[in-house]
Design a protein around this motif. Structure first.
Motif, PDB file in Angstrom:
ATOM      1  N   ALA A  81      -1.345  19.764  -1.446  1.00 50.03           N
ATOM      2  CA  ALA A  81      -2.255  18.750  -1.989  1.00 50.03           C
ATOM      3  C   ALA A  81      -1.465  17.584  -2.541  1.00 50.03           C
ATOM      4  O   ALA A  81      -0.597  17.764  -3.399  1.00 50.03           O
ATOM      5  CB  ALA A  81      -3.138  19.369  -3.082  1.00 50.03           C
ATOM      6  N   ALA A  82      -1.755  16.388  -2.060  1.00 44.00           N
ATOM      7  CA  ALA A  82      -1.106  15.171  -2.553  1.00 44.00           C
ATOM      8  C   ALA A  82      -1.986  14.578  -3.642  1.00 44.00           C
ATOM      9  O   ALA A  82      -2.990  13.911  -3.373  1.00 44.00           O
ATOM     10  CB  ALA A  82      -0.901  14.177  -1.411  1.00 44.00           C
ATOM     11  N   ARG A  83      -1.628  14.834  -4.893  1.00 44.03           N
ATOM     12  CA  ARG A  83      -2.413  14.342  -6.017  1.00 44.03           C
ATOM     13  C   ARG A  83      -1.494  14.001  -7.186  1.00 44.03           C
ATOM     14  O   ARG A  83      -0.360  14.469  -7.265  1.00 44.03           O
ATOM     15  CB  ARG A  83      -3.437  15.377  -6.461  1.00 44.03           C
ATOM     16  CG  ARG A  83      -2.840  16.682  -6.937  1.00 44.03           C
ATOM     17  CD  ARG A  83      -3.860  17.483  -7.755  1.00 44.03           C
ATOM     18  NE  ARG A  83      -5.023  17.846  -6.981  1.00 44.03           N
ATOM     19  CZ  ARG A  83      -5.189  19.033  -6.396  1.00 44.03           C
ATOM     20  NH1 ARG A  83      -4.224  19.948  -6.482  1.00 44.03           N
ATOM     21  NH2 ARG A  83      -6.273  19.305  -5.734  1.00 44.03           N
ATOM     22  N   ILE A  84      -2.012  13.186  -8.085  1.00 40.79           N
ATOM     23  CA  ILE A  84      -1.314  12.856  -9.324  1.00 40.79           C
ATOM     24  C   ILE A  84      -2.048  13.541 -10.457  1.00 40.79           C
ATOM     25  O   ILE A  84      -3.194  13.199 -10.773  1.00 40.79           O
ATOM     26  CB  ILE A  84      -1.247  11.336  -9.555  1.00 40.79           C
ATOM     27  CG1 ILE A  84      -0.474  10.662  -8.417  1.00 40.79           C
ATOM     28  CG2 ILE A  84      -0.589  11.028 -10.889  1.00 40.79           C
ATOM     29  CD1 ILE A  84      -0.411   9.147  -8.542  1.00 40.79           C
ATOM     30  N   SER A  85      -1.432  14.510 -11.064  1.00 36.05           N
ATOM     31  CA  SER A  85      -2.059  15.289 -12.129  1.00 36.05           C
ATOM     32  C   SER A  85      -0.984  15.793 -13.069  1.00 36.05           C
ATOM     33  O   SER A  85       0.148  16.063 -12.653  1.00 36.05           O
ATOM     34  CB  SER A  85      -2.854  16.465 -11.542  1.00 36.05           C
ATOM     35  OG  SER A  85      -3.326  17.319 -12.569  1.00 36.05           O
ATOM     36  N   GLY A  86      -1.330  15.932 -14.331  1.00 39.44           N
ATOM     37  CA  GLY A  86      -0.391  16.457 -15.302  1.00 39.44           C
ATOM     38  C   GLY A  86      -0.458  17.953 -15.471  1.00 39.44           C
ATOM     39  O   GLY A  86       0.319  18.532 -16.239  1.00 39.44           O
ATOM     40  N   LEU A 115      -1.396   5.796   3.299  1.00 38.71           N
ATOM     41  CA  LEU A 115      -0.083   6.416   3.176  1.00 38.71           C
ATOM     42  C   LEU A 115       0.604   5.972   1.893  1.00 38.71           C
ATOM     43  O   LEU A 115       1.686   5.375   1.906  1.00 38.71           O
ATOM     44  CB  LEU A 115       0.780   6.065   4.401  1.00 38.71           C
ATOM     45  CG  LEU A 115       0.172   6.428   5.761  1.00 38.71           C
ATOM     46  CD1 LEU A 115       1.035   5.909   6.896  1.00 38.71           C
ATOM     47  CD2 LEU A 115      -0.017   7.930   5.877  1.00 38.71           C
ATOM     48  N   GLY A 116      -0.006   6.234   0.775  1.00 38.38           N
ATOM     49  CA  GLY A 116       0.595   5.913  -0.516  1.00 38.38           C
ATOM     50  C   GLY A 116       1.593   6.983  -0.945  1.00 38.38           C
ATOM     51  O   GLY A 116       1.290   8.175  -0.916  1.00 38.38           O
ATOM     52  N   ILE A 117       2.774   6.550  -1.363  1.00 32.60           N
ATOM     53  CA  ILE A 117       3.844   7.494  -1.674  1.00 32.60           C
ATOM     54  C   ILE A 117       3.780   8.005  -3.109  1.00 32.60           C
ATOM     55  O   ILE A 117       4.427   9.012  -3.445  1.00 32.60           O
ATOM     56  CB  ILE A 117       5.213   6.836  -1.417  1.00 32.60           C
ATOM     57  CG1 ILE A 117       6.323   7.887  -1.394  1.00 32.60           C
ATOM     58  CG2 ILE A 117       5.512   5.788  -2.471  1.00 32.60           C
ATOM     59  CD1 ILE A 117       7.688   7.339  -1.071  1.00 32.60           C
ATOM     60  N   LEU A 118       3.027   7.366  -3.979  1.00 30.38           N
ATOM     61  CA  LEU A 118       3.031   7.738  -5.396  1.00 30.38           C
ATOM     62  C   LEU A 118       2.661   9.201  -5.641  1.00 30.38           C
ATOM     63  O   LEU A 118       3.319   9.872  -6.457  1.00 30.38           O
ATOM     64  CB  LEU A 118       2.092   6.811  -6.183  1.00 30.38           C
ATOM     65  CG  LEU A 118       2.582   5.363  -6.341  1.00 30.38           C
ATOM     66  CD1 LEU A 118       1.595   4.555  -7.168  1.00 30.38           C
ATOM     67  CD2 LEU A 118       3.953   5.329  -6.995  1.00 30.38           C
ATOM     68  N   PRO A 119       1.657   9.766  -4.976  1.00 24.13           N
ATOM     69  CA  PRO A 119       1.380  11.194  -5.209  1.00 24.13           C
ATOM     70  C   PRO A 119       2.535  12.100  -4.787  1.00 24.13           C
ATOM     71  O   PRO A 119       2.799  13.110  -5.451  1.00 24.13           O
ATOM     72  CB  PRO A 119       0.123  11.463  -4.358  1.00 24.13           C
ATOM     73  CG  PRO A 119      -0.486  10.132  -4.145  1.00 24.13           C
ATOM     74  CD  PRO A 119       0.642   9.161  -4.099  1.00 24.13           C
ATOM     75  N   GLU A 161       0.825  -1.208   0.000  1.00 26.10           N
ATOM     76  CA  GLU A 161       0.000   0.000   0.000  1.00 26.10           C
ATOM     77  C   GLU A 161       0.863   1.262   0.000  1.00 26.10           C
ATOM     78  O   GLU A 161       0.492   2.276  -0.591  1.00 26.10           O
ATOM     79  CB  GLU A 161      -0.933  -0.007   1.216  1.00 26.10           C
ATOM     80  CG  GLU A 161      -1.987  -1.102   1.173  1.00 26.10           C
ATOM     81  CD  GLU A 161      -2.986  -0.955   2.309  1.00 26.10           C
ATOM     82  OE1 GLU A 161      -3.019   0.138   2.929  1.00 26.10           O
ATOM     83  OE2 GLU A 161      -3.707  -1.925   2.587  1.00 26.10           O
ATOM     84  N   PHE A 162       2.013   1.200   0.650  1.00 24.90           N
ATOM     85  CA  PHE A 162       2.886   2.373   0.690  1.00 24.90           C
ATOM     86  C   PHE A 162       3.447   2.687  -0.695  1.00 24.90           C
ATOM     87  O   PHE A 162       3.463   3.838  -1.123  1.00 24.90           O
ATOM     88  CB  PHE A 162       4.017   2.129   1.681  1.00 24.90           C
ATOM     89  CG  PHE A 162       5.042   3.232   1.724  1.00 24.90           C
ATOM     90  CD1 PHE A 162       4.767   4.433   2.352  1.00 24.90           C
ATOM     91  CD2 PHE A 162       6.281   3.059   1.129  1.00 24.90           C
ATOM     92  CE1 PHE A 162       5.709   5.453   2.384  1.00 24.90           C
ATOM     93  CE2 PHE A 162       7.237   4.059   1.162  1.00 24.90           C
ATOM     94  CZ  PHE A 162       6.942   5.258   1.787  1.00 24.90           C
ATOM     95  N   PHE A 163       3.887   1.668  -1.412  1.00 25.52           N
ATOM     96  CA  PHE A 163       4.555   1.903  -2.696  1.00 25.52           C
ATOM     97  C   PHE A 163       3.591   2.015  -3.872  1.00 25.52           C
ATOM     98  O   PHE A 163       3.931   2.635  -4.881  1.00 25.52           O
ATOM     99  CB  PHE A 163       5.561   0.781  -2.972  1.00 25.52           C
ATOM    100  CG  PHE A 163       6.799   0.854  -2.117  1.00 25.52           C
ATOM    101  CD1 PHE A 163       7.710   1.886  -2.290  1.00 25.52           C
ATOM    102  CD2 PHE A 163       7.037  -0.094  -1.145  1.00 25.52           C
ATOM    103  CE1 PHE A 163       8.850   1.957  -1.498  1.00 25.52           C
ATOM    104  CE2 PHE A 163       8.169  -0.023  -0.357  1.00 25.52           C
ATOM    105  CZ  PHE A 163       9.078   1.004  -0.532  1.00 25.52           C
ATOM    106  N   PHE A 164       2.400   1.439  -3.784  1.00 21.34           N
ATOM    107  CA  PHE A 164       1.531   1.368  -4.956  1.00 21.34           C
ATOM    108  C   PHE A 164       0.198   2.085  -4.789  1.00 21.34           C
ATOM    109  O   PHE A 164      -0.544   2.217  -5.760  1.00 21.34           O
ATOM    110  CB  PHE A 164       1.276  -0.104  -5.329  1.00 21.34           C
ATOM    111  CG  PHE A 164       2.540  -0.859  -5.638  1.00 21.34           C
ATOM    112  CD1 PHE A 164       3.257  -0.606  -6.789  1.00 21.34           C
ATOM    113  CD2 PHE A 164       3.018  -1.822  -4.755  1.00 21.34           C
ATOM    114  CE1 PHE A 164       4.434  -1.289  -7.069  1.00 21.34           C
ATOM    115  CE2 PHE A 164       4.186  -2.522  -5.026  1.00 21.34           C
ATOM    116  CZ  PHE A 164       4.895  -2.256  -6.192  1.00 21.34           C
ATOM    117  N   SER A 165      -0.099   2.545  -3.604  1.00 22.80           N
ATOM    118  CA  SER A 165      -1.346   3.275  -3.421  1.00 22.80           C
ATOM    119  C   SER A 165      -1.218   4.701  -3.962  1.00 22.80           C
ATOM    120  O   SER A 165      -0.167   5.333  -3.856  1.00 22.80           O
ATOM    121  CB  SER A 165      -1.726   3.320  -1.940  1.00 22.80           C
ATOM    122  OG  SER A 165      -2.863   4.136  -1.744  1.00 22.80           O
ATOM    123  N   THR A 166      -2.282   5.203  -4.538  1.00 22.97           N
ATOM    124  CA  THR A 166      -2.290   6.563  -5.093  1.00 22.97           C
ATOM    125  C   THR A 166      -2.984   7.558  -4.167  1.00 22.97           C
ATOM    126  O   THR A 166      -3.300   8.670  -4.584  1.00 22.97           O
ATOM    127  CB  THR A 166      -2.992   6.576  -6.455  1.00 22.97           C
ATOM    128  OG1 THR A 166      -4.330   6.078  -6.301  1.00 22.97           O
ATOM    129  CG2 THR A 166      -2.246   5.710  -7.453  1.00 22.97           C
TER     130      THR A 166
END
Length: 487
Positions: free
Chosen positions: A421-426, A251-255, A234-239
């Motif tokens: 903000a912890a998000r994945i966006s382009g 606690l996902g690190i990807l964002p 979950e830490f390495f692959f959660s978004t």
């Protein structure tokens, strides 16, 4: 004797030994210096070194070991009740040291005598008032076990300080006497001094290596502890990054990694072209007069604190971008805190790192290579592109790597310029955050180091360490792959 007086005493003994060693060496040959094996200064340095080094080494080891041993002797007074947990007991020991320091302050201020400090009880109701009169503020009530432990802590510390002073001075005097006894005209003082200096240099190198090892181990152990209570998958692959100290954290690190890399790429896109072109101009085109002014002016940027850059991003760059890309312009930007804001300001901060190092590397390229290129009919621009830049490529890659490492580890510009903000966006005009910013936020305040919400900071730090190591390996590969060999 206080620490500083002990240090001053052994330094004084070393200085005295220097002069005594020189005098004894000359006296041993009847004043004929030509009969000495070494220059007389080496005899003095030998005595000073053998007086200072063992005593100083003992002092350093004692200062490191004393608090650990004293706390171990005191911990039994606060263990076995409601503080049996190791981590909670660590927090209690912080209170013990705080109260012990408060008692020392009260005694030094004359509010308490030594006898009163040793007989003070927690149930008397006067400890807060007594220490308050000495200017010591206590954040909470002092329990009886904590007060008893603090009093014992003071007693043991005082005894240890006295023993330390006696032991250190005894070692210094023994070293002084031994080195003076062996000093005569036939003694190979220069050889001994050079071996001693070599040992000190090796010791300094070992300290640097051990410090790095200690940093890595502190991250590793706490990271392992984190993964015991939180799934690594979950830490390495959660978004999703949503910490909650009440439980149920995600606690996902990807964002965080995305925000870190996105901001760093924008910063490098700004710093590398500008810094490299500035370095080429300063080293190849600028006159000495222009260079003497432009290079120091450019390097002033490196001396500006990062908090100032953060304020610049928050108060100047963010509002400026809002006028162009916000509601008053293209409508792409909703607030001044965004990836683009932090990336632009961080790129400005990194320009001196790229330009200064690249300039030094380009200037290190032999002039004979330039002359040979000109002799073959190449123009100045062709010489720069086909001769100088390839020759300086390893150093330039190192400069870019340094800038990338600085960008990845930056905190204040991100906190003030990029948002939280912890998000994945382009979209570079949205607010995002980075790994370093979240390390700060997770360890701010009273952190419970038995919870995953606090231990995740060490896992984030370990991830940054591995990421930086990967960048170094990649840079080494690039340098070896594209470097041109010259005789």
């Amino acid at each position: 004797m206080p620490f500083y007086w002990t240090l001053a005493t052994i330094l004084g003994l070393a200085a005295l030994g220097f002069f005594l060693g020189r005098h004894r060496a000359v006296a041993s040959v009847g004043g004929e210096r030509r009969k000495l094996h070494s220059l007389r200064k080496y005899y003095g340095i030998n005595v000073a070194m053998k007086t200072l080094t063992p005593a100083l080494g003992l002092l350093v080891v004692w200062l490191i070991a004393q608090p650990v041993i004293v706390e171990w002797r005191v911990s039994d007074l606060v263990a076995g009740t409601d503080v049996a947990d190791t981590r909670v007991q660590t927090l209690v020991m912080v209170d013990v040291r705080r109260v012990a320091n408060g008692l020392d302050t009260a005694v030094a201020a004359g509010v308490l005598s030594e006898a009163d400090a040793a007989s003070l009880t927690a149930d008397s109701g006067t400890i807060r008032d007594t220490l308050g009169d000495a200017g010591v503020a206590l954040g909470s009530d002092v329990s009886a076990p904590v007060l008893a432990a603090a009093q014992r802590y003071r007693t043991l510390s005082a005894r240890a300080d006295l023993t330390r002073t006696v032991a250190v001075l005894a070692v210094a005097l023994l070293g002084l006497g031994w080195s003076l006894r062996e000093t005569d005209g036939d003694f190979r003082a220069r050889n001994v001094v050079e071996q001693g200096v070599r040992g000190l240099l090796i010791g300094a190198a070992c300290i640097a290596i051990l410090t790095t090892l200690g940093i890595v181990l502190s991250l590793v152990f706490n990271t392992i502890e984190f993964f015991r209570i939180y799934p690594a998958s979950e830490f390495f692959f959660s978004t999703t990054w949503s910490p909650s100290f009440g439980g149920g954290s995600q606690l996902g690190i990807l964002p965080l990694l995305w925000g870190t890399m996105y901001i760093s790429l924008i910063a490098l896109a700004v710093a590398v072209p500008i810094g490299l072109l500035a370095a080429i101009y300063l080293s190849e085109y600028a006159s000495k007069r222009v260079r003497s002014v432009a290079k120091p002016a450019l390097e002033i940027l490196a001396g500006i604190p990062t908090i100032v850059y953060g304020l610049f991003a928050l108060l100047t760059v963010g509002p400026m971008l809002m006028k162009v890309f916000g509601d008053g312009g293209l409508g792409w930007m909703q607030a001044g805190t965004a990836v683009m804001t932090a990336g632009l300001v961080m790129g400005i901060m990194l320009i001196p790192f790229v330009s200064s190092l690249s300039d030094d590397i380009i200037n290190a390229v032999p002039q004979a290579m330039r002359d040979g290129s000109y002799g073959l009919g190449a123009t100045q621009s062709e010489t720069i592109r086909h001769v100088i830049i390839p020759a300086a490529l390893p150093g330039i890659v190192g400069a870019i790597l340094l800038a990338a490492s600085r960008a990845i580890g930056e905190t204040m510009i991100v906190v003030l310029g990029a948002g939280a903000a912890a998000r994945i966006s382009g979209n570079p005009f949205e607010a995002m955050t980075t790994v370093t910013a979240k390390i700060v936020s997770q360890l701010t305040g009273d952190a419970d180091f038995s919870s995953p919400e606090a231990l995740v900071a060490f896992a984030l730090g370990m991830t940054l360490f591995v990421l930086t190591l990967g960048l170094n390996v990649l840079a080494l590969y690039i340098v070896r792959r594209f470097r041109e060999q010259y005789e």
